[in-house]
Design an enzyme around this catalytic site. Structure first.
Site, PDB file in Angstrom:
ATOM      1  N   ASP A  45      -6.385  -2.834  11.186  1.00 30.02           N
ATOM      2  CA  ASP A  45      -5.181  -1.858  11.440  1.00 30.02           C
ATOM      3  C   ASP A  45      -5.204  -1.516  12.748  1.00 30.02           C
ATOM      4  O   ASP A  45      -6.149  -1.729  13.463  1.00 30.02           O
ATOM      5  CB  ASP A  45      -5.451  -0.873  10.254  1.00 30.02           C
ATOM      6  CG  ASP A  45      -4.139   0.227  10.178  1.00 30.02           C
ATOM      7  OD1 ASP A  45      -3.226  -0.195  10.558  1.00 30.02           O
ATOM      8  OD2 ASP A  45      -3.998   0.949   9.116  1.00 30.02           O
ATOM      9  N   CYS A  69       0.813  -1.265   0.089  1.00 29.38           N
ATOM     10  CA  CYS A  69       0.081  -0.047   0.048  1.00 29.38           C
ATOM     11  C   CYS A  69       0.880   1.141  -0.102  1.00 29.38           C
ATOM     12  O   CYS A  69       1.991   1.472   0.262  1.00 29.38           O
ATOM     13  CB  CYS A  69      -1.061  -0.001   1.183  1.00 29.38           C
ATOM     14  SG  CYS A  69      -2.502   1.035   0.983  1.00 29.38           S
TER      15      CYS A  69
HETATM   16  O1  LIG Z   1      -0.976   5.057   4.373  1.00 29.38           O
HETATM   17  C1  LIG Z   1      -1.738   6.092   4.497  1.00 29.38           C
HETATM   18  O2  LIG Z   1      -1.242   7.370   4.399  1.00 29.38           O
HETATM   19  C2  LIG Z   1      -3.117   6.269   4.871  1.00 29.38           C
HETATM   20  C3  LIG Z   1      -3.781   7.506   5.193  1.00 29.38           C
HETATM   21  C4  LIG Z   1      -5.227   7.257   5.564  1.00 29.38           C
HETATM   22  C5  LIG Z   1      -5.860   6.249   5.489  1.00 29.38           C
HETATM   23  C6  LIG Z   1      -5.281   4.861   5.215  1.00 29.38           C
HETATM   24  C7  LIG Z   1      -3.936   5.030   5.067  1.00 29.38           C
HETATM   25  N1  LIG Z   1      -3.250   3.650   4.588  1.00 29.38           N
HETATM   26  C8  LIG Z   1      -4.031   2.524   4.467  1.00 29.38           C
HETATM   27  C9  LIG Z   1      -3.438   1.176   4.630  1.00 29.38           C
HETATM   28  O3  LIG Z   1      -4.020   0.174   3.713  1.00 29.38           O
HETATM   29  C10 LIG Z   1      -1.744   0.917   5.174  1.00 29.38           C
HETATM   30  O4  LIG Z   1      -1.313   0.038   4.481  1.00 29.38           O
HETATM   31  C11 LIG Z   1      -2.360   0.520   6.256  1.00 29.38           C
HETATM   32  O5  LIG Z   1      -2.797   1.400   7.266  1.00 29.38           O
HETATM   33  C12 LIG Z   1      -1.244   0.009   7.172  1.00 29.38           C
HETATM   34  O6  LIG Z   1      -0.105   0.637   7.292  1.00 29.38           O
HETATM   35  P1  LIG Z   1       1.330   0.658   8.039  1.00 29.38           P
HETATM   36  O7  LIG Z   1       1.153   0.603   9.350  1.00 29.38           O
HETATM   37  O8  LIG Z   1       2.162   1.778   7.709  1.00 29.38           O
HETATM   38  O9  LIG Z   1       1.757  -0.702   7.323  1.00 29.38           O
END
Ligand SMILES: O=C(O)c1ccccc1NCC(=O)[C@H](O)[C@H](O)COP(=O)(O)O
Length: 208
Positions: free
Chosen positions: A127, A9
């Site tokens: 999440d 992502c």
């Molecule tokens: O990634 C972002 O900036 C974001 C912003 C607002 C809503 C969702 C967002 N990301 C969504 C995802 O699917 C991420 O992959 C997920 O939150 C996991 O993130 P991480 O902990 O950094 O791997």
């Protein structure tokens, strides 16, 4: 056990989308949320769409979008992922195989709000909860809480601070249907470390 769904992502560049697709991600996530440092506009999403056509599915991540925006996004992407307070009634306006609902969880009480989405058989992404943020925080999810969710429902996509270092242990413990990672695979917001992405995908596919 290998997972069926592997989403990388927060991709912002056409070149990286193509490589991530070739590395074997089943899904690529792009952020359509202006407050995110990973936000990209619809023009860039269309360019990414063209680069990965026919290989990997494209997911647009949004927060409390209007119906019109979702309809517009669905002309370009395969799936819209909802990261805000969207209701099951709102999601039911769209084809059921083109939506993912995300929940940021901090305690067992939070599982209750997922039941209407389980009943509709939607894929549900879990999440980590972080005050004031919607996602992409890199904060690791509580493994025991996540395991409780996968014991109730089998279409769970695990996210929240996943990395090549913790992925195998978390898959073995939580047994999700899918995995999703963003910030622990980054050099800086929106730019991936492709060597980490490759290791992450190999572990998810049980190739290392
Ligand atoms: O990634 C972002 O900036 C974001 C912003 C607002 C809503 C969702 C967002 N990301 C969504 C995802 O699917 C991420 O992959 C997920 O939150 C996991 O993130 P991480 O902990 O950094 O791997």
């Amino acid at each position: 056990m290998a997972v069926e769904f592997i989403k990388i992502c927060g991709i912002t560049q056409v070149e990286q989308a193509l490589i991530v697709s070739e590395l074997g991600a089943t899904h690529i996530g792009v952020i359509f949320f202006e407050k995110s440092p990973r936000h990209i506009d619809i023009k860039r999403i269309r360019e990414i769409r063209k680069s990965i056509q026919g290989k990997t599915r494209l997911v647009a991540v949004t927060v409390n979008p209007s119906e019109k925006i979702v309809e517009e996004l669905l002309k370009t992407v395969d799936i819209v992922q909802f990261h805000g307070n969207e209701t099951v009634e709102f999601l039911s306006k769209f084809p059921e195989d083109r939506v993912i609902k995300a929940f940021r969880i901090k305690s067992e009480k939070d599982i209750n709000m997922m039941f209407p989405f389980f009943e509709k058989n939607y894929p549900v992404l879990i999440d980590t909860y972080k005050e004031g943020e919607y996602g992409g925080t890199g904060k690791q999810i509580d493994p025991d809480l996540a395991r409780k969710v996968t014991q109730i429902y089998d279409r769970i996509i695990l996210s929240g601070g996943l990395s090549p270092e913790n992925l195998k242990r978390l898959i073995d413990h939580i047994k999700p249907y899918g995995v999703d990672a963003s910030s622990k695979l980054e050099i800086k917001p929106g730019i991936k470390d492709l060597e980490k992405v490759e290791r992450f995908i190999k572990i998810a596919r049980m190739e290392s």
